[in-house]
Design a protein around this motif. Structure first.
Motif, PDB file in Angstrom:
ATOM      1  N   ASP A  59      12.954  12.860 -46.417  1.00 38.28           N
ATOM      2  CA  ASP A  59      13.672  11.605 -46.601  1.00 38.28           C
ATOM      3  C   ASP A  59      14.921  11.616 -45.745  1.00 38.28           C
ATOM      4  N   THR A  60      15.467  10.426 -45.524  1.00 33.58           N
ATOM      5  CA  THR A  60      16.627  10.285 -44.648  1.00 33.58           C
ATOM      6  C   THR A  60      17.651   9.351 -45.280  1.00 33.58           C
ATOM      7  N   VAL A  61      18.926   9.579 -44.952  1.00 39.14           N
ATOM      8  CA  VAL A  61      20.003   8.700 -45.390  1.00 39.14           C
ATOM      9  C   VAL A  61      20.974   8.549 -44.235  1.00 39.14           C
ATOM     10  N   LEU A  62      21.431   7.328 -44.025  1.00 33.51           N
ATOM     11  CA  LEU A  62      22.281   6.998 -42.879  1.00 33.51           C
ATOM     12  C   LEU A  62      23.597   6.407 -43.351  1.00 33.51           C
ATOM     13  N   SER A  63      24.693   7.005 -42.895  1.00 33.21           N
ATOM     14  CA  SER A  63      26.032   6.457 -43.105  1.00 33.21           C
ATOM     15  C   SER A  63      26.619   6.171 -41.735  1.00 33.21           C
ATOM     16  N   SER A  64      27.144   4.962 -41.540  1.00 37.00           N
ATOM     17  CA  SER A  64      27.678   4.603 -40.230  1.00 37.00           C
ATOM     18  C   SER A  64      28.887   3.693 -40.384  1.00 37.00           C
ATOM     19  N   VAL A  65      29.933   3.992 -39.602  1.00 39.22           N
ATOM     20  CA  VAL A  65      31.095   3.105 -39.535  1.00 39.22           C
ATOM     21  C   VAL A  65      31.141   2.392 -38.189  1.00 39.22           C
ATOM     22  N   VAL A  66      30.020   2.451 -37.458  1.00 37.75           N
ATOM     23  CA  VAL A  66      29.905   1.780 -36.166  1.00 37.75           C
ATOM     24  C   VAL A  66      28.824   0.702 -36.304  1.00 37.75           C
ATOM     25  N   PRO A  67      29.195  -0.542 -36.612  1.00 37.65           N
ATOM     26  CA  PRO A  67      28.209  -1.576 -36.914  1.00 37.65           C
ATOM     27  C   PRO A  67      27.140  -1.754 -35.834  1.00 37.65           C
ATOM     28  N   ASN A  68      27.500  -1.620 -34.552  1.00 37.51           N
ATOM     29  CA  ASN A  68      26.516  -1.813 -33.490  1.00 37.51           C
ATOM     30  C   ASN A  68      25.458  -0.718 -33.457  1.00 37.51           C
ATOM     31  N   MET A  76      15.349   3.536 -35.662  1.00 37.43           N
ATOM     32  CA  MET A  76      14.857   4.774 -35.066  1.00 37.43           C
ATOM     33  C   MET A  76      14.375   5.750 -36.128  1.00 37.43           C
ATOM     34  N   LEU A  77      15.170   5.930 -37.185  1.00 40.81           N
ATOM     35  CA  LEU A  77      14.793   6.859 -38.247  1.00 40.81           C
ATOM     36  C   LEU A  77      13.538   6.391 -38.970  1.00 40.81           C
ATOM     37  N   GLY A  78      13.453   5.095 -39.229  1.00 36.45           N
ATOM     38  CA  GLY A  78      12.268   4.566 -39.905  1.00 36.45           C
ATOM     39  C   GLY A  78      11.005   4.751 -39.089  1.00 36.45           C
ATOM     40  N   ASP A  79      11.089   4.463 -37.793  1.00 33.60           N
ATOM     41  CA  ASP A  79       9.927   4.609 -36.925  1.00 33.60           C
ATOM     42  C   ASP A  79       9.533   6.071 -36.754  1.00 33.60           C
ATOM     43  N   LEU A  80      10.529   6.944 -36.627  1.00 30.65           N
ATOM     44  CA  LEU A  80      10.249   8.348 -36.330  1.00 30.65           C
ATOM     45  C   LEU A  80       9.640   9.079 -37.523  1.00 30.65           C
ATOM     46  N   PHE A  81      10.150   8.808 -38.720  1.00 31.24           N
ATOM     47  CA  PHE A  81       9.707   9.578 -39.881  1.00 31.24           C
ATOM     48  C   PHE A  81       8.783   8.797 -40.815  1.00 31.24           C
ATOM     49  N   GLY A  82       8.588   7.509 -40.527  1.00 32.01           N
ATOM     50  CA  GLY A  82       7.611   6.739 -41.296  1.00 32.01           C
ATOM     51  C   GLY A  82       8.087   6.290 -42.660  1.00 32.01           C
ATOM     52  N   HIS A  83       9.373   6.314 -42.906  1.00 31.45           N
ATOM     53  CA  HIS A  83       9.900   5.784 -44.159  1.00 31.45           C
ATOM     54  C   HIS A  83      11.293   5.218 -43.912  1.00 31.45           C
ATOM     55  N   GLU A  84      11.656   4.211 -44.677  1.00 30.49           N
ATOM     56  CA  GLU A  84      12.940   3.530 -44.518  1.00 30.49           C
ATOM     57  C   GLU A  84      14.064   4.425 -45.014  1.00 30.49           C
ATOM     58  N   PRO A  85      15.094   4.646 -44.202  1.00 31.01           N
ATOM     59  CA  PRO A  85      16.211   5.463 -44.689  1.00 31.01           C
ATOM     60  C   PRO A  85      17.066   4.710 -45.699  1.00 31.01           C
ATOM     61  N   VAL A  86      17.701   5.451 -46.587  1.00 29.38           N
ATOM     62  CA  VAL A  86      18.759   4.876 -47.411  1.00 29.38           C
ATOM     63  C   VAL A  86      19.954   4.639 -46.493  1.00 29.38           C
ATOM     64  N   VAL A  87      20.515   3.442 -46.529  1.00 28.42           N
ATOM     65  CA  VAL A  87      21.676   3.119 -45.710  1.00 28.42           C
ATOM     66  C   VAL A  87      22.887   2.955 -46.628  1.00 28.42           C
ATOM     67  N   VAL A  88      23.914   3.746 -46.382  1.00 25.67           N
ATOM     68  CA  VAL A  88      25.110   3.714 -47.218  1.00 25.67           C
ATOM     69  C   VAL A  88      25.869   2.419 -46.954  1.00 25.67           C
ATOM     70  N   GLY A  89      26.122   1.662 -48.002  1.00 21.43           N
ATOM     71  CA  GLY A  89      26.827   0.398 -47.866  1.00 21.43           C
ATOM     72  C   GLY A  89      26.926  -0.296 -49.201  1.00 21.43           C
ATOM     73  N   PRO A  90      27.552  -1.475 -49.248  1.00 27.67           N
ATOM     74  CA  PRO A  90      27.763  -2.175 -50.513  1.00 27.67           C
ATOM     75  C   PRO A  90      26.497  -2.414 -51.314  1.00 27.67           C
TER      76      PRO A  90
END
Length: 259
Positions: A59-68, A76-90
């Protein structure tokens, strides 16, 4: 294995966690204009060098403070590993054991720091993150993010002098022997490195005063060990604390969403 990705304003950090430890931590510059394929190629190479197949990442989780960069790396993570990452946000904050101050304003990395500190210490704690920005995130023992203070980071301050003055050089971050600089390099180190020691101590003391003294402090971030004289201020110096928080957010969200 669990993949946590922490994208800051300077670097993107990829960590592989397994059996209660970070097996691998990789760092690459965070460039908003870079194509997803470049990050994918680097991640594939790191996994190849570690002798790990893509299937090793559960599984994967993504935290980013760079909106772009967020949608680029999410896809990229979803395509590479075949599952949607958890994205840290509101959208996931209501699932966390935290009361988050201004969820649409606070940086994902600060939430990760707060959750990691809350989980580890279960008491009032200031997380001082020495990164592109110098941040002070205070979380209470019952899981409330009480507030944040932000100043320019050490490298940011030095680069600002270098970029905005004609004759001042960019200098390494080193503690000088004296506050009386006898060269331009030592003068900048005295002003910024020693000055930041005072800044950190002063803000921690001010926060503790406002909390009636009941508050520990922990340091994290890539530059957390650059001012050794601050070591006595912190109960721990944990460079991986933000990654720990990102991982914990992923685990918490996945557990909450399981049927």
């Amino acid at each position: 294995m669990h993949l946590a990705v922490d994208v800051g304003n300077t670097d993107a950090v990829f960590g592989l966690y397994d059996t209660d430890t970070w097996r691998f931590v990789w760092r690459t510059p965070a460039r908003p204009d870079e194509a997803a394929g470049s990050y994918e190629a680097r991640l594939r190479l790191w996994l190849l060098e570690a002798n790990l197949p893509l299937s090793a990442v559960q599984d994967t989780v993504l935290s980013s403070v760079v909106p772009n960069l967020t949608p680029t790396l999410r896809a990229m993570l979803g395509d590479l590993f075949g599952h949607e990452p958890v994205v840290v946000g509101p959208g996931v904050y209501p699932l966390l054991p935290l009361n988050i101050l201004r969820p649409h304003e606070i940086g994902a990395d600060l939430v990760a720091n707060a959750l990691a500190a809350y989980t580890r210490y279960q008491r009032n704690c200031i997380v001082v993150d020495f990164g592109t920005a110098l941040t002070f995130t205070t979380v209470s023992g019952d899981g409330q993010i009480l507030g944040v203070a932000i100043a320019p980071g050490l490298k940011t301050a030095i680069r600002s002098l270098f970029s905005n003055t004609a004759q001042l050089p960019e200098v390494p971050i080193q503690v000088p022997e004296s506050a009386l600089g006898l060269s331009t390099t030592h003068a900048i180190q005295a002003g910024i490195v020693l000055g930041y020691e005072g800044l950190v101590r002063s803000l921690i003391d001010r926060i503790r005063t406002e909390l009636n003294g009941d508050c520990i402090a922990v340091a994290t971030g890539g530059l957390s060990g650059q001012i050794p004289s601050l070591r006595d201020v912190f109960v721990d110096v944990i460079p991986s604390l933000t990654l720990d928080g990102v991982r914990l957010i992923g685990e918490t969200v996945r557990a909450q969403k399981q049927p």
